[in-house]
Motif scaffolding. Structure first.
Motif, PDB file in Angstrom:
ATOM      1  N   HIS A  52      51.964  60.069  99.070  1.00 50.10           N
ATOM      2  CA  HIS A  52      50.981  61.093  98.688  1.00 50.10           C
ATOM      3  C   HIS A  52      51.632  62.459  98.490  1.00 50.10           C
ATOM      4  CE1 HIS A  52      47.389  58.690  99.475  1.00 50.10           C
ATOM      5  NE2 HIS A  52      47.892  58.324 100.629  1.00 50.10           N
ATOM      6  N   PHE A  77      47.244  58.086  93.227  1.00 52.20           N
ATOM      7  CA  PHE A  77      48.103  57.893  94.404  1.00 52.20           C
ATOM      8  C   PHE A  77      49.362  58.757  94.297  1.00 52.20           C
ATOM      9  CE2 PHE A  77      51.084  54.916  96.829  1.00 52.20           C
ATOM     10  CZ  PHE A  77      50.581  55.259  98.064  1.00 52.20           C
ATOM     11  N   HIS A 117      44.092  53.191  97.463  1.00 50.47           N
ATOM     12  CA  HIS A 117      44.730  52.176  98.332  1.00 50.47           C
ATOM     13  C   HIS A 117      44.232  50.755  98.061  1.00 50.47           C
ATOM     14  CE1 HIS A 117      44.764  56.075 100.488  1.00 50.47           C
ATOM     15  NE2 HIS A 117      45.989  55.714 100.836  1.00 50.47           N
TER      16      HIS A 117
END
Ligand code: ZN
Length: 285
Positions: A52, A77, A117
């Motif tokens: 991140h 992401f 995710h």
């Protein structure tokens, strides 16, 4: 003569490895398994860094510049990837591994934001594998047979894994399936396998939670009598240690959220198994 030269170039490029650059370790594992000896993979984010908040280096710029294919997770992401690709001058294809996954959308400060995710649901990982397979086959059609064979075998392993995770967690009573972890990385796992994850930090690790949101979580752990609290391999332990101290609930182990790791967690399948076992043991401890 010129024809012979072109023929040699064509033959050697058909046998050269495809230079693939991926952004993080989970994608590297997929590409290596599907691509076998037909690929040479470089990973941008090292195992111990947080994808991140990663800061690209000049080495990353060179790796992208020399790539045949770049594979990213997508869904926000890798917030740094567009600038990195622009800096490298790379003009090839950028494959978004999560492109066929149905993402969760959250409102963050009034802006709709994807939760990236997605790979924690093993059925989504199968979609990643299909997308990566298609990209490799398109890039090197003469290797399609080998690539597809490896991909099919791996997809079967993933489908078995999905069933195994389900059977492990099915043993836990439904009303007990509440767990706490550092950041909101396991929503897709929770949706797929019926576990509710609570966390003091949101879907990215770049913001500190407010004191009020930590206090709310502590209250909820006490009210719901939550037994399972975990730390993560990349995130700071401080917050979860504080929560554990204030609630009297012991920390039940480490979950692998945003990367694979050295040791027992070197592959996607191994980390899913470890996470599942850690979560299941947390309920019974
Ligand atoms: Zn994350």
């Amino acid at each position: 003569m010129k024809f012979l030269f072109l023929l040699l170039v064509a033959i050697s490029s058909a046998y050269a490895q495809i230079r693939v650059v991926t952004t993080f370790s989970v994608l590297t594992d997929f590409v290596k398994i599907i691509g076998g000896d037909d690929v040479a993979v470089t990973t941008i984010v090292p195992l111990k860094s947080d994808p991140h908040t990663y800061q690209p280096t000049p080495t990353d710029v060179r790796a992208i510049a020399n790539a045949d294919l770049v594979i990213i997770n997508g869904l926000g992401f890798e917030g740094w990837i567009e600038r990195l690709i622009a800096a490298s001058g790379y003009k090839g294809r950028v494959i978004t591994a999560a492109e066929d996954v149905k993402p969760r959308t959250l409102m963050q400060k009034g802006v709709p934001t994807y939760d990236p995710h997605t790979w924690h649901d093993v059925q989504n990982a199968v979609l990643y594998v299909k997308t990566i397979t298609k990209a490799l086959v398109t890039h090197r059609p003469c290797k399609a047979g080998d690539i597809q064979k490896r991909s099919d075998a791996y997809q079967r392993e993933l489908i078995d894994l999905d069933g195994w995770v389900r059977s492990m967690l099915n043993k836990i009573p439904q009303d007990k399936r509440l767990v706490v972890t550092t950041h909101d990385a396991f929503w897709y796992f929770g949706q797929a396998y019926n576990v509710i994850f609570l966390s003091p930090v949101g879907i990215s690790t770049d913001a500190e939670p407010s004191a009020a949101s930590v206090a709310r979580l502590i209250k909820m752990i006490k009210r719901e009598k939550i037994q399972a609290v975990f730390i993560e391999n990349l995130s700071s332990k401080r917050l979860i240690e504080q929560i554990s101290k204030e609630t009297g609930v012991a920390i039940d182990g480490t979950l692998y959220a945003d990367s694979l790791a050295d040791g027992n967690a070197q592959s996607y399948i191994a980390t899913v198994k470890l996470n599942t076992q850690t979560i299941a043991n947390g309920f019974f401890s």
